[in-house]
Design an enzyme around this catalytic site. Structure first.
Site, PDB file in Angstrom:
ATOM      1  CB  SER A  68      -0.924   0.015   1.224  1.00  0.00           C
ATOM      2  OG  SER A  68      -1.876  -1.004   1.150  1.00  0.00           O
ATOM      3  CD  GLN A  69      -0.718   7.110  -1.282  1.00  0.00           C
ATOM      4  OE1 GLN A  69      -1.874   6.734  -1.474  1.00  0.00           O
ATOM      5  NE2 GLN A  69      -0.361   8.376  -1.347  1.00  0.00           N
TER       6      GLN A  69
END
Length: 224
Positions: A68-69
């Site tokens: 994920s970011q």
């Protein structure tokens, strides 16, 4: 690497300030910031992606999944509002980065990954880095981890079509579920659900997000 990590954290802090009205906070908690600084994100991404490890966006990790970011990892960790020593459940271990951040915050982490190759890779990486308070299970996260419940917080790191009842049942009173909700082909809503002392569950939408779809039982429309 440390300077790149600190530059990333500064970028996350800026994005938190820009989204403060939606988040309900305008800065990273000290525990979250310290965890982001301590965890080597490059150790969790494939070698071919390591030059991009400290960019503020998701990266592919194989098997159709992503890491994920970092901004999303940060805010989901903070939205849990869990304290050191508390027990949390993660559904969707992926490469293990989110679990490592939670562990670096002092939490006892139970995490479930449906893809055996990813689960084994995450287990190995976490142990090599010393995150031995993270327990990794290979399997479908649909039913959570009942024997370790109740949890102070639960994070789901892939988009689910609705709120899974078994996970809500495994939250302790006062616990929070942080989960992206919506169809896989659309923009989803990052949501937080609070289980009150009365067992009533109240939720709110936080931000529009885009996650890979959850698989297994959580992804089935007919699952409870």
């Amino acid at each position: 690497m440390n300077s790149r990590r600190e530059s990333l954290i500064a970028e996350i802090e800026s994005e938190v300030r820009q989204t403060r009205q939606e988040l309900g906070f305008d800065r990273l908690a000290p525990t979250v910031r310290a965890a982001l600084s301590a965890v080597p994100r490059h150790a969790f991404v494939p070698p071919a992606q390591r030059d991009l490890a400290y960019a503020n966006h998701p990266l592919p990790i194989g098997s159709g999944q992503t890491i994920s970011q970092p901004y999303i990892v940060a805010i989901m960790s903070q939205l849990l509002q869990c304290g050191a020593g508390e027990r949390v459940l993660e559904i969707g271990t992926g490469c293990g980065y989110q679990a490592a951040v939670l562990a670096a915050m002092g939490l006892a982490v139970y995490t479930v990954e449906i893809v055996p190759e990813l689960a084994q890779r995450a287990r190995t990486t976490l142990l090599e880095l010393g995150y031995d308070q993270v327990q990794v299970r290979t399997g479908d996260g649909w039913q959570g981890w009942p024997e370790a419940a109740p949890f102070a917080g639960i994070i789901v790191t892939a988009a689910a079509p609705r709120i899974p009842k078994p996970l809500l049942e495994q939250l302790r009173p006062g616990g929070r579920l942080v989960i992206p909700v919506g169809a896989p082909e659309a923009i989803q809503d990052l949501c937080v659900y609070l289980k009150e002392a009365s067992e009533e569950v109240k939720g709110r939408r936080v931000l529009p997000v885009r996650f890979v779809p959850v698989t297994g039982g959580l992804g089935r429309q007919d699952a409870p």
